[in-house]
Write an enzyme that holds these catalytic residues in place. Structure first.
Site, PDB file in Angstrom:
ATOM      1  CE  LYS A  90      -4.136   0.232   2.590  1.00 43.25           C
ATOM      2  NZ  LYS A  90      -4.776   0.059   3.915  1.00 43.25           N
TER       3      LYS A  90
HETATM    4  C1  E4P Z   1      -8.369   0.612   4.052  1.00 44.40           C
HETATM    5  O1  E4P Z   1      -7.454   0.211   3.375  1.00 44.40           O
HETATM    6  C2  E4P Z   1      -8.312   1.776   4.919  1.00 44.40           C
HETATM    7  O2  E4P Z   1      -7.142   1.762   5.653  1.00 44.40           O
HETATM    8  C3  E4P Z   1      -9.535   1.890   5.803  1.00 44.40           C
HETATM    9  O3  E4P Z   1     -10.674   1.492   5.093  1.00 44.40           O
HETATM   10  C4  E4P Z   1      -9.679   3.232   6.450  1.00 44.40           C
HETATM   11  O4  E4P Z   1     -10.922   3.360   7.100  1.00 44.40           O
HETATM   12  P1  E4P Z   1     -11.267   4.522   8.136  1.00 44.40           P
HETATM   13  O5  E4P Z   1     -11.570   5.773   7.384  1.00 44.40           O
HETATM   14  O6  E4P Z   1     -12.451   4.034   8.888  1.00 44.40           O
HETATM   15  O7  E4P Z   1     -10.036   4.698   9.000  1.00 44.40           O
END
Ligand code: E4P
Length: 315
Positions: free
Chosen positions: A134
């Site tokens: 990522k």
């Molecule tokens: C996914 O890869 C993200 O890290 C995650 O969905 C973030 O979600 P949030 O906005 O609830 O922190």
């Protein structure tokens, strides 16, 4: 879309019938667990019957019960120990999930150059056979992604808040052999009064003109309606917190039918602001897209803060 039958089902197995509560007709959208605790993944796997993949990030890893126990006992980690813990967690999750893999996020602040991210990405990619690295949706993150796909490293571009960013992801990763993931963050747009589902809709529409190498991974999902709308929009993947998956299971794994209508509203029931579609040319060089977004910057700052909360001051 015809409703899918799920929930309490009778499944014929050779000469006997087996009753179970699991989801048997999988949605086309792959389901990923959004979390940093292998036990949660296991729980969801027995609830649903499968888990296609998992996404992790520094905030979620900081919340892992094992890490929390260490911190509570007064033991802060060195950055090396933090990385080892992250690897351990990812290695426990990896065999539990299917072909959507485990997304592992590089540690990057606003000044981290692409080359540093790439070094981390190469290492993280070697942790498990189903890794996705990522990178944040910034200039340096996209440069790292571009270099990564040239080395056949699978990537997931996170913290995406605009159609321009998604266009840049497409252009920067053209030629990737494996599908590239782009993660539009629905809930965080909703939080500031914009309809995050519009972003998913707009990206899917824009990608209709493309070669299909980028898959949309609906992220920052806060409720079952976000999930159902992601199914209805044909997102290739959705990453979902355990709590929302449990709520979805409690509905009997409801699916959107042809009458499904999504209404983006805030906590007081006020309509969220529409995000308009833009005509963008996916064939332009990625650097020409305006990819700056305040929420991407804030998201990186939050990840850094959560990561540092587990670290020794001197580290
Ligand atoms: C996914 O890869 C993200 O890290 C995650 O969905 C973030 O979600 P949030 O906005 O609830 O922190």
């Amino acid at each position: 879309m015809a409703p899918l039958v799920a929930g309490q089902v009778l499944e014929q197995k050779e000469d006997c019938f087996e009753v179970n509560n699991m989801l048997t007709n999988r949605p086309k959208t792959k389901i990923l667990v959004d979390g940093g605790d292998p036990n949660e993944t296991l729980r969801i796997k027995s609830l649903i019957g499968f888990v296609d993949g998992q996404t992790t990030n520094p905030s979620l890893i900081a919340k892992n019960p094992e890490i929390q126990r260490l911190i509570a006992s007064g033991h802060k980690l060195s950055s090396r120990e933090e990385k080892e813990e992250y690897k351990k967690i990812v290695r426990s999750i990896s065999p539990l999930v299917g072909d959507a893999g485990v997304s592992i996020e590089v540690f990057a602040d606003l000044d981290t150059p692409a080359e540093d991210m790439l070094v981390q990405g190469e290492e993280m990619f070697s942790w498990v056979p189903n890794a996705y690295v990522k990178y944040p949706c910034t200039h340096e993150g996209l440069r790292a992604a571009q270099l990564s796909v040239q080395k056949s490293i699978r990537v997931n571009i996170t913290l995406c808040f605009s159609q321009e960013q998604a266009a840049a992801v497409y252009a920067a990763t053209k030629g990737s052999k494996a599908p590239v993931y782009v993660s539009p963050f629905i809930g965080r747009l909703d939080d500031r009064g914009e309809d995050g589902m519009d972003l998913v809709r707009n990206i899917k529409k824009m990608y209709q003109h493309g070669d299909g190498h980028v898959h949309v991974l609906a992220a920052s999902i806060r409720n079952v309606n976000h999930l159902l709308c992601s199914f209805a929009l044909g997102a290739e993947l959705a990453t979902v917190p355990t709590k929302v998956l449990e709520e979805w299971a409690a509905t009997g794994f409801s699916m959107p039918d042809q009458d499904f209508r999504y209404k983006g509203v805030d906590a007081s029931g006020n309509l969220l602001k529409l995000i308009p579609y833009k005509e963008l040319d996916l064939n332009l060089p990625w650097e020409t897209f305006d990819i700056a977004h305040e929420l991407t910057t804030k998201g990186i700052q939050k990840f850094v803060a959560d990561y540092q909360s587990t670290l020794r001051r001197s580290a």
